[in-house]
Enzyme design. Structure first.
Site, PDB file in Angstrom:
ATOM      1  N   ALA A   1       2.121  10.493   1.385  1.00  0.00           N
ATOM      2  CA  ALA A   1       0.963  10.389   0.493  1.00  0.00           C
ATOM      3  C   ALA A   1       1.133   9.270  -0.520  1.00  0.00           C
ATOM      4  O   ALA A   1       1.913   9.385  -1.469  1.00  0.00           O
ATOM      5  CB  ALA A   1       0.739  11.724  -0.227  1.00  0.00           C
TER       6      ALA A   1
ATOM      7  N   GLU B   1      -2.692   2.420   7.405  1.00  0.00           N
ATOM      8  CA  GLU B   1      -1.358   1.822   7.235  1.00  0.00           C
ATOM      9  C   GLU B   1      -1.449   0.317   7.002  1.00  0.00           C
ATOM     10  O   GLU B   1      -0.719  -0.478   7.577  1.00  0.00           O
ATOM     11  CB  GLU B   1      -0.443   2.173   8.408  1.00  0.00           C
ATOM     12  CG  GLU B   1       0.231   3.508   8.124  1.00  0.00           C
ATOM     13  CD  GLU B   1       1.320   3.859   9.098  1.00  0.00           C
ATOM     14  OE1 GLU B   1       1.106   4.809   9.843  1.00  0.00           O
ATOM     15  OE2 GLU B   1       2.371   3.205   9.090  1.00  0.00           O
TER      16      GLU B   1
ATOM     17  N   ALA C   1      -6.581   3.358  -5.203  1.00  0.00           N
ATOM     18  CA  ALA C   1      -5.391   2.656  -4.744  1.00  0.00           C
ATOM     19  C   ALA C   1      -5.317   2.747  -3.232  1.00  0.00           C
ATOM     20  O   ALA C   1      -4.706   3.645  -2.672  1.00  0.00           O
ATOM     21  CB  ALA C   1      -4.136   3.239  -5.390  1.00  0.00           C
TER      22      ALA C   1
END
Lengths: 260, 383
Positions: free
Chosen positions: B123, B363, B129
């Site tokens: 996480a 990712e 963000a």
């Protein structure tokens, strides 16, 4: 609980071709697998071992490459593999096969239970399991679909019938043949596959088993295959049209023609 | 093409293939609709040692190998990108503990993760963000032998279903990126709850939830590495895990190609199978070639990681970016080959398009990957 599982390596297809000259199965180019019904036998043995502890020995009779089938069973969790393999056993029918396997099982020592698949997908006889129990003189329960209760002395089993099922209690040692309703075979683990790769497979030949030469192989097989053939595909029937009285008359005429 | 796999790698690939065909493909469409977490499938993966592929042997795993993880993820993704990501996301949550955990932390968490008894999650993302990880607002304040966590994480894969979480939080806001730290947080810790479950375009078998920390008190020994190392933990983890995302994309592309080839051989138009038309053959040729090129990048990067080469940021980014772009293009082309049928949910191909899209985003978006690659190329040439 010491369990013996009898398995057979078969071609991976239900549409095997037959060599018309030798009347034998054409195995070339067809991948060999464990008889699908035997997978349920292996799985049930694994489940019983998980409950009661003990050891699972897997036995097969076949050519040297049948050791792959034993390794697959070991990858699922079986402990030991025995390959009954000798030119002297070649050509065995179900009688000679069950006699030979029974002889191999006697060699393995004490056991509580033998489990087989209900039949092999290539021969479809369903005779070898019952044959083994007869040669060993132990009770047999065929077409088992559920183990209701089990102790080290006794088993209560649900046996599948065409309509419904019956519940049978048997003392141990006994032989069961199982149907696909009994469980869902597991996928092997990576650790199991690694272990299976290097596992030692014990080969049992006629020399070790010292069986009656008159009861093994081709000469010990009362079954003689005179001819194997693929039945000609059924040709489409004839559909009669019109009013019922005319059709009935036409039908009678057709039957008369056929008889004459 | 021969990928020069070792015997062990072939065994892993074959076993993962078997799981994919027997246990994943038959249920892929069901989980896509129900959005339930595929525990049944994960249980099989666990029993088959698949979760041990990225965990060292001394902690109950099989080996810590990026190549192993890639081979398994690729095979699972061929059958279902959504179920595969539940698996790959557990790897993502596990890798930081493998890389940075103390012996005690590894002993405590890795054996259960290796057997698939528990799954993990990582996480870092927050509403403000995403690509800019320096915008993290979640805080961790040290109080005696504890840290107190406060804040919100979102878009967390395996969120709510995972037992073990690696969470990035700010221990010192004044230090910017050097003020972030990584913590292991267990599900069930007081003050740690779950928020909204996302309704997603693709990978719908996987769960994506918010994690909410409200004065969540965790023991100080749950700090991973040292205070201030949060971003290093993240970067090193992503370097290891990006080939995994690339492998996921690769598997989706391969699966889409296989379905398309099967379809064009069966579909008859103008009196013959459409596979006999050159226009179709050329599309298949491009799809297959691009997949092989992507596979070359993914396997090479995984092999570099397994060889212990430290700096693989560029190659990792290239593999992830290229394989995911290929997955998107190939799955869209595969749908095109299905024609009108491909647009219908009765056919499995539209799911591949939906599942492929996320691989260009998560990712690190492919724009972020291009940034990493571009800077690295300039830096290398300037030497």
């Amino acid at each position: 609980m010491n369990i013996i599982v009898c398995i057979k390596q078969v071609p991976e297809t239900t549409e095997v071709r037959i060599n018309p000259e030798t009347n034998t199965l054409m195995r070339e180019g067809v991948k060999a697998i464990i008889n699908p019904f035997d997978m349920y036998a292996i799985e049930e043995a694994l489940r019983l071992k998980e409950r009661f502890g003990g050891k699972i020995s897997v036995v097969t009779m076949g050519p040297p490459q049948a050791d792959q089938a034993l390794r697959e069973a070991i990858s699922m969790g079986a402990d030991e593999g025995y390959l009954v393999c000798d030119r002297a056993f070649a050509g065995s029918d179900t009688w000679a096969t069950s006699y030979t396997l029974a002889g191999a099982i006697k060699k393995l020592g004490a056991f509580d239970l033998i489990i087989c698949g209900k039949q092999a997908s290539d021969g479809d006889t369903a005779q070898v399991g019952p044959g083994i129990s007869t040669h060993l003189n132990i009770p047999q329960v065929t077409y088992v679909k559920k183990v209701e209760e089990a102790t080290d002395k006794l088993m209560r089993l649900e046996r599948m019938l065409e309509e419904g099922f019956e519940i049978i209690e048997t003392p141990l040692p006994a032989l069961l043949t199982v149907v696909k309703e009994i469980n869902e075979p597991r996928i092997p683990s990576l650790k199991g596959l690694m272990r299976a790769k290097s596992a030692k497979i014990t080969i049992l030949t006629q020399k070790e088993l010292d069986l009656d030469p008159q009861q093994i192989g081709l000469c010990g097989s009362p079954t003689q295959v005179v001819k194997i053939f693929t039945p000609a595909p059924r040709v489409g029937g004839q559909i009669l049209k019109g009013e019922i009285p005319e059709m009935a008359k036409e039908l009678v005429d057709l039957i008369k023609d056929e008889v004459n | 093409m021969d990928y020069l796999l070792t015997e062990e790698q072939k065994m892993i690939k074959d076993l993962a293939h078997k799981i994919a065909e027997e246990k994943i493909r038959p249920v892929a469409a069901i989980y896509d609709i129900s959005e339930e977490y595929p525990w049944e499938v994960l249980k099989v993966m666990g029993e088959s040692d698949m979760f041990g592929l990225f965990i060292p042997e001394e902690y109950g795993g099989f080996a810590n190998s990026s190549m192993n993880l890639c081979l398994a993820t690729e095979e699972f993704s061929r059958a279902c990108g959504g179920i595969a990501v539940c698996y790959a996301a557990s790897a993502l949550g596990t890798i930081p503990i493998v890389l940075f955990g103390t012996d005690e932390q590894k002993k405590k968490y890795l054996p259960d993760l290796a057997k698939g008894k528990k799954v993990a999650a990582f996480a870092i993302t927050e509403p403000e963000a995403g690509s800019d990880a320096s915008g993290i607002k979640t805080t961790a304040k040290k109080e005696g032998n504890h840290y107190i966590l406060n804040g919100l994480k979102h878009f967390i894969t395996n969120g709510g279903d995972a037992e073990t979480y690696v969470v990035i939080a700010m221990t010192d806001k004044t230090k910017g990126a050097r003020g972030a730290s990584a913590f292991i947080v267990e599900k069930g810790t007081s003050g740690f709850t779950f928020g909204k479950k996302e309704d997603k375009f693709g990978i719908r078998a996987s769960s994506t939830r918010e994690l909410i920390f409200t004065d969540c008190k965790i023991p100080a020994e749950n700090l991973l590495a040292k205070e201030g190392m949060g971003f290093i933990v993240t970067m090193r983890t992503f370097d290891m895990s990006r080939p995994g995302v690339a492998a996921q994309a690769l598997g989706i592309a391969q699966g889409a190609l296989e379905l398309a080839v099967k379809y064009v051989r069966e579909r008859v138009q103008f009196g013959k199978p459409i596979s006999s038309f050159q226009g179709i053959q050329w599309m298949l040729a491009d799809m297959a070639t691009e997949i092989e090129a992507a596979r070359g990048l993914v396997y090479s990067t995984a092999r570099m990681l397994d060889a212990g080469i430290k700096d693989v940021s560029k190659e990792s980014a290239m593999a992830k970016m290229y394989a995911s772009d290929v997955a998107m293009k190939v799955s869209i082309d595969a749908l095109q080959l299905f024609g009108g049928y491909g647009y219908m949910k009765d056919y499995p191909i539209e799911k591949y398009v939906r599942d492929a899209k996320i691989t260009q985003i998560y990712e690190g978006t492919n724009q972020v990957q291009r940034g990493i690659i571009g800077l690295k190329v300039i830096k290398e040439m300037a030497k």
